[in-house]
Write a protein that holds these residues in place. Structure first.
Motif, short mmCIF file in Angstrom:
data_model
loop_
_atom_site.label_atom_id
_atom_site.label_comp_id
_atom_site.label_asym_id
_atom_site.label_seq_id
_atom_site.Cartn_x
_atom_site.Cartn_y
_atom_site.Cartn_z
N ALA A 55 0.82 -1.20 0.00
CA ALA A 55 0.00 0.00 0.00
C ALA A 55 0.86 1.26 0.00
CB ALA A 55 -0.93 -0.01 1.21
N VAL A 56 1.97 1.22 0.73
CA VAL A 56 2.88 2.36 0.75
C VAL A 56 3.53 2.56 -0.61
CG1 VAL A 56 4.99 3.29 1.80
CG2 VAL A 56 3.31 2.08 3.22
N ARG A 57 3.94 1.47 -1.23
CA ARG A 57 4.58 1.57 -2.53
C ARG A 57 3.61 2.09 -3.59
NH1 ARG A 57 5.49 -3.20 -4.18
NH2 ARG A 57 5.10 -4.50 -2.35
N ILE A 58 2.35 1.73 -3.48
CA ILE A 58 1.35 2.23 -4.43
C ILE A 58 1.17 3.74 -4.28
CG2 ILE A 58 -1.13 2.21 -4.97
CD1 ILE A 58 -1.10 -0.79 -4.46
N ARG A 59 1.15 4.21 -3.04
CA ARG A 59 1.04 5.66 -2.83
C ARG A 59 2.25 6.39 -3.41
NH1 ARG A 59 -1.55 4.10 2.15
NH2 ARG A 59 0.41 4.16 3.30
N TRP A 60 3.45 5.81 -3.21
CA TRP A 60 4.64 6.40 -3.81
C TRP A 60 4.54 6.42 -5.33
CZ3 TRP A 60 8.08 9.47 -1.95
CH2 TRP A 60 8.48 9.42 -0.61
N ALA A 61 4.01 5.34 -5.88
CA ALA A 61 3.89 5.26 -7.34
C ALA A 61 2.97 6.35 -7.88
CB ALA A 61 3.38 3.88 -7.75
N TRP A 62 1.84 6.58 -7.22
CA TRP A 62 0.92 7.62 -7.67
C TRP A 62 1.54 9.01 -7.52
CZ3 TRP A 62 -2.92 7.12 -10.78
CH2 TRP A 62 -3.64 5.93 -10.84
N ALA A 63 2.23 9.23 -6.41
CA ALA A 63 2.87 10.53 -6.20
C ALA A 63 3.95 10.77 -7.25
CB ALA A 63 3.47 10.61 -4.79
N LEU A 64 4.74 9.74 -7.54
CA LEU A 64 5.81 9.89 -8.52
C LEU A 64 5.23 10.09 -9.93
CD1 LEU A 64 8.91 9.88 -8.73
CD2 LEU A 64 8.78 7.44 -9.25
N ALA A 65 4.15 9.37 -10.24
CA ALA A 65 3.52 9.54 -11.55
C ALA A 65 3.01 10.97 -11.73
CB ALA A 65 2.39 8.54 -11.72
N ALA A 66 2.42 11.53 -10.67
CA ALA A 66 1.93 12.91 -10.75
C ALA A 66 3.09 13.88 -10.94
CB ALA A 66 1.15 13.25 -9.48
N ALA A 67 4.21 13.65 -10.23
CA ALA A 67 5.38 14.51 -10.38
C ALA A 67 5.96 14.38 -11.79
CB ALA A 67 6.43 14.15 -9.33
N PHE A 68 5.98 13.17 -12.32
CA PHE A 68 6.46 12.98 -13.69
C PHE A 68 5.59 13.75 -14.68
CE2 PHE A 68 8.57 8.54 -13.03
CZ PHE A 68 9.62 9.15 -12.40
N ALA A 69 4.29 13.73 -14.47
CA ALA A 69 3.39 14.44 -15.38
C ALA A 69 3.66 15.94 -15.36
CB ALA A 69 1.94 14.15 -15.00
N VAL A 70 3.85 16.50 -14.17
CA VAL A 70 4.16 17.93 -14.06
C VAL A 70 5.50 18.23 -14.71
CG1 VAL A 70 4.62 19.81 -12.45
CG2 VAL A 70 2.78 18.19 -11.97
N GLY A 71 6.50 17.38 -14.44
CA GLY A 71 7.81 17.61 -15.02
C GLY A 71 7.81 17.48 -16.53
N ALA A 72 7.07 16.49 -17.05
CA ALA A 72 7.00 16.31 -18.50
C ALA A 72 6.32 17.49 -19.17
CB ALA A 72 6.27 15.01 -18.82
N TRP A 73 5.24 17.99 -18.56
CA TRP A 73 4.55 19.14 -19.14
C TRP A 73 5.44 20.38 -19.14
CZ3 TRP A 73 1.09 20.60 -22.35
CH2 TRP A 73 0.58 21.91 -22.33
N THR A 74 6.17 20.57 -18.05
CA THR A 74 7.06 21.72 -17.96
C THR A 74 8.12 21.69 -19.07
OG1 THR A 74 6.76 21.83 -15.56
CG2 THR A 74 8.72 22.91 -16.47
N GLN A 75 8.61 20.50 -19.38
CA GLN A 75 9.71 20.38 -20.33
C GLN A 75 9.25 19.94 -21.72
OE1 GLN A 75 13.54 19.01 -18.57
NE2 GLN A 75 12.23 18.10 -17.00
N ALA A 76 7.94 19.95 -21.95
CA ALA A 76 7.42 19.45 -23.22
C ALA A 76 7.84 20.29 -24.42
CB ALA A 76 5.89 19.37 -23.17
N GLY A 77 8.31 21.50 -24.17
CA GLY A 77 8.77 22.33 -25.27
C GLY A 77 9.96 21.73 -26.01
N MET A 78 10.67 20.76 -25.37
CA MET A 78 11.80 20.14 -26.06
C MET A 78 11.37 19.35 -27.28
SD MET A 78 11.92 16.54 -25.78
CE MET A 78 13.64 16.26 -26.01
N LEU A 79 10.07 19.07 -27.40
CA LEU A 79 9.58 18.40 -28.61
C LEU A 79 9.85 19.25 -29.85
CD1 LEU A 79 6.19 16.99 -27.28
CD2 LEU A 79 8.25 15.68 -27.85
#
Length: 504
Positions: free
Chosen positions: A352-376
């Motif tokens: 259960a703890v690892r799942i919460r980490w996974a969701w938090a990390l996925a959300a952070a990845f989404a924010v980071g990817a959007w921020t840097q999406a201009g590299m496309l």
């Protein structure tokens, strides 16, 4: 009594586990592969920003003379810290193949990226045996930054990596990950003295190739040793490796490595920017700091925890003391935090703890990817981007290919601002260096001469004296140049600049 179906039996469950684990690791591995695939067309396009002109100029000088290349930017016989083992190898390749320096830089980018990917994979495997760990580590390293971009050599956010992938800093960081992985394995299962000597030589090569990344590599290696607690009998081997590394640094013939410790001045001002917008640039890494706190509670000498503390201490000391160049050690704090966030998904304790980490990390990845999406834009071009992404695109610099039909190798060009950073890439020299040159004794005099030349109130006779003093053959200026005898326009650039020939 009826036998249990295979999937319900212990043997059936055991047989099913590998495929389940493979499916769970598929998403991060596919995402990491996608980002890697995006960087290949970026390498083909080779967007020009920052220090690309310096590295191209360095290769150009070594192509013409491996033993006595002189200063890479100005017509002077002085050593330069840009002449590293990696640049020497690339210069030899350019000399042997007669390829353009930009072709060689593309090959350098492919090599650096390959070293970085394999280095991250090897180091992540020393921290976790989970098959998703390397992919999660790679994603964290390029996406877990902040919502304000920072493009700087040695900082491998996705956008920054796209612009610096051909730089020696990426090559050196790839070697650093391999150093940490090999050192960890050597400390766990020591072999002969030759292995330790090889690690010492590798450490020296990293420091020579990119000094700031070498500091990060040193802090990571020190953290590995502190965390592993090597037995007393291993210390002589460690000392032998370190001694060989220091000997390599001392013997390197192209510049005095240890003289760099006295460098300062403009270098500090340039790096003040690393401490600006600090929270906005790095706040996603706080997720990794929380993961490090969990690791610290389990083991006060966890290698990532020690690595983070050493990096944070150096950066904080740089800010307090005004030695802002120490901020280049910031990856030594960012990398362990980013890796800790990735590993929390596979090492976070209960499911259960690892799942919460996974969701938090996925959300952070989404924010980071959007921020840097201009590299496309470096992949498909800015015109192909939708408006929201185009606004995040960092426009690369325009080159000066248009001067090459006239300006020959070794010619001196009077130029300023960005032009002085780009022109040496084509083999010409400028009057003043466009980058810090620690071993050039008359840098200040050269910069003052350029400033005087472009000052409107300077008499034409004084301008003529400056051109003669530095044997200037070409002047780069706007459409309405200052009055000066003996200037003849020969070419006009796409930005309105004009190249003028200086009369003999």
């Amino acid at each position: 009594m009826r036998a249990a179906p295979p999937e319900a039996s212990p043997a059936g469950r055991a047989a099913r586990r590998p495929s389940d684990a493979a499916r769970r690791s598929l998403a991060p591995r596919a995402a990491a592969a996608l980002l890697l695939a995006l960087l290949i067309p970026v390498i083909v396009r080779l967007p020009w920003a920052g220090d690309l002109g310096m590295h191209a100029a360095t290769i150009e000088r070594l192509r013409h003379s491996l033993l006595h290349p002189g200063n890479p930017l100005v017509d002077a016989d002085s050593p330069s810290p840009y002449y590293s083992p990696w640049m020497l190898l690339l210069g030899s390749l350019a000399r042997a193949s007669d390829w353009s320096v930009f072709v060689v830089l593309r090959l350098a980018a492919l090599t650096g990226l390959a070293l970085l990917v394999t280095g991250v994979w090897r180091y992540a495997r020393t921290l976790s045996a989970h098959r998703a760990a390397p992919a999660l580590a790679a994603l964290s390293l390029v996406l877990l930054w902040g919502t304000v971009l920072i493009n700087w050599s040695g900082f491998i956010g996705l956008n920054s990596l796209a612009l610096t992938v051909s730089y020696p800093s990426v090559f050196a960081l790839g070697l650093a990950f391999h150093l940490w992985a090999s050192l960890t394995r050597a400390l766990r299962a020591p072999n002969g003295r030759g292995e330790w000597l090889g690690l010492g030589a590798l450490w020296a090569v990293i420091l020579l190739c990119h000094q700031f990344t070498g500091v990060v590599a040193t802090l990571g290696a020190l953290a590995t040793v502190i965390a592993t607690r090597p037995p007393r009998g291993m210390w002589p081997r460690l000392a032998a490796g370190a001694a060989l590394g220091l000997l390599v640094l001392w013997l390197w013939p192209y510049y005095d490595f240890f003289a760099l410790f006295s460098a300062g001045g403009d270098l500090e001002e340039v790096h003040r920017a690393l401490y600006e917008h600090f929270a906005a640039r790095y706040w996603l890494v706080l997720l990794g700091v929380a993961a490090l706190a969990t690791r610290w509670r389990r083991d006060h000498r966890d290698p990532l925890v020690v690595f983070f503390l050493l990096g944070a201490l150096v950066c904080a000391a740089g800010f307090v003391s005004g030695h802002y160049a120490w901020g280049r050690a910031l990856p030594a704090a960012l990398i362990p935090a980013q890796l800790a966030a990735a590993l929390a998904v596979v090492q976070g304790g209960r499911r259960a703890v690892r799942i919460r980490w996974a969701w938090a990390l996925a959300a952070a990845f989404a924010v980071g990817a959007w921020t840097q999406a201009g590299m496309l834009g470096y992949v498909v071009g800015r015109a192909a981007l939708p408006g929201a992404l185009a606004a995040r695109y960092t426009q690369p610099w325009a080159g000066y290919h248009w001067i090459t039909p006239h300006v020959r190798y070794g010619d001196v060009v009077m130029a300023r601002d960005f032009a002085s950073q780009l022109i040496p890439a084509y083999g010409a020299y400028t009057v003043a260096p466009g980058y810090p040159e620690f071993f050039l004794p008359d840098t200040a005099r050269r910069e003052e001469a350029v400033q005087r030349y472009y000052t409107r109130a300077t008499p034409p006779s004084v301008r003529g004296d400056i051109l003669r003093r530095y044997d200037v053959r070409w002047v780069l200026d706007g459409t309405r140049p200052m009055r000066s005898r003996g200037l003849r326009p020969v070419a006009r650039g796409p930005g309105g600049e004009v190249l003028y020939a200086v009369a003999p």
